[in-house]
Design an enzyme around this catalytic site. Structure first.
Site, PDB file in Angstrom:
ATOM      1  CB  CYS A 170      -0.664   0.024   1.089  1.00  0.00           C
ATOM      2  SG  CYS A 170      -0.154   0.223   3.003  1.00  0.00           S
ATOM      3  CG  ASP A 193      -4.867   6.189   2.844  1.00  0.00           C
ATOM      4  OD1 ASP A 193      -4.898   5.441   4.050  1.00  0.00           O
ATOM      5  OD2 ASP A 193      -4.180   7.010   2.086  1.00  0.00           O
ATOM      6  NE  ARG A 231      -4.791   1.328   1.962  1.00  0.00           N
ATOM      7  CZ  ARG A 231      -4.022   2.792   0.646  1.00  0.00           C
ATOM      8  NH1 ARG A 231      -4.793   2.547  -0.237  1.00  0.00           N
ATOM      9  NH2 ARG A 231      -3.542   3.366   0.429  1.00  0.00           N
TER      10      ARG A 231
HETATM   11  P1  4NP Z   1      -1.511   2.603   4.085  1.00  0.00           P
HETATM   12  O1  4NP Z   1      -2.554   4.024   4.596  1.00  0.00           O
HETATM   13  O2  4NP Z   1      -1.335   3.076   2.661  1.00  0.00           O
HETATM   14  O3  4NP Z   1      -3.008   1.982   4.239  1.00  0.00           O
HETATM   15  O4  4NP Z   1      -0.362   2.796   5.312  1.00  0.00           O
HETATM   16  C1  4NP Z   1      -1.149   5.603   5.071  1.00  0.00           C
HETATM   17  C2  4NP Z   1      -0.218   5.569   6.189  1.00  0.00           C
HETATM   18  C3  4NP Z   1      -0.055   6.486   6.340  1.00  0.00           C
HETATM   19  C4  4NP Z   1      -0.018   7.767   5.078  1.00  0.00           C
HETATM   20  C5  4NP Z   1      -0.896   7.530   3.533  1.00  0.00           C
HETATM   21  C6  4NP Z   1      -1.709   5.929   3.581  1.00  0.00           C
HETATM   22  N1  4NP Z   1       1.068   9.126   5.447  1.00  0.00           N
HETATM   23  O5  4NP Z   1       1.008   9.705   4.526  1.00  0.00           O
HETATM   24  O6  4NP Z   1       1.814   9.478   6.624  1.00  0.00           O
END
Ligand code: 4NP
Length: 150
Positions: free
Chosen positions: A8, A122, A14
């Site tokens: 992800c 997300d 995720r």
């Molecule tokens: P993930 O969610 O892609 O599902 O892990 C996110 C976690 C952190 C960030 C973006 C998406 N971030 O910009 O820090």
């Protein structure tokens, strides 16, 4: 040994859930599941507390995981790469070095095309409900994926 990588953006919400869920459904001696993120903001960190919590509610412990960034050599290391959304698909495919690499990358929901959705949304800026919804989507997708391996 089949090696599967869940990817992800942040590798804290995720893909850690996808890793934990699929791992719980397959034979560890046959399938290895890991995860990574295309972004490097959280390297070395535990999964997001909200992912740890939703996993825990479903009797899964994901606190052994630490965030890492997706790298080009992952194409050599893994047989299948499942990404969570269209933007992950684009980011990972941009790093592919060959047609063979490209073919390893799949949208995880393509496995069961849940209600016409192709993206696992997300949940980073959402509340608890968002994490539960993500868990349910991944659970359903991982059931289908595990069927292929078991
Ligand atoms: P993930 O969610 O892609 O599902 O892990 C996110 C976690 C952190 C960030 C973006 C998406 N971030 O910009 O820090």
């Amino acid at each position: 040994m089949i090696k599967v990588l869940m990817v992800c953006l942040g590798n804290i919400c995720r893909s850690p859930l996808a890793e934990g869920i699929l791992q719980s459904k397959v034979d560890k001696n046959k399938v290895r599941v890991e995860s990574a993120g295309t972004g490097g903001w959280h390297i070395g960190e535990l999964p997001d507390p909200r992912s740890i919590e939703v996993a825990d509610r479903h009797h899964l412990d994901i606190t052994n995981q630490r965030c890492r960034k997706f790298k080009q050599s992952d194409f050599d290391e893994y047989d299948i790469i499942y990404v969570m959304d269209i933007s992950n698909l684009r980011d990972v495919r941009m790093m592919a070095g060959s047609e063979e690499d490209m073919k390893k990358v799949h949208l995880i929901l393509d496995t069961n095309y849940l209600n016409g959705n192709t993206d696992v949304p997300d949940p980073y800026y959402e509340g608890k409900d968002g994490f539960e919804k993500v868990f349910q989507m991944l659970e359903s997708a991982c059931d289908k994926i595990a069927d292929k391996f078991n």
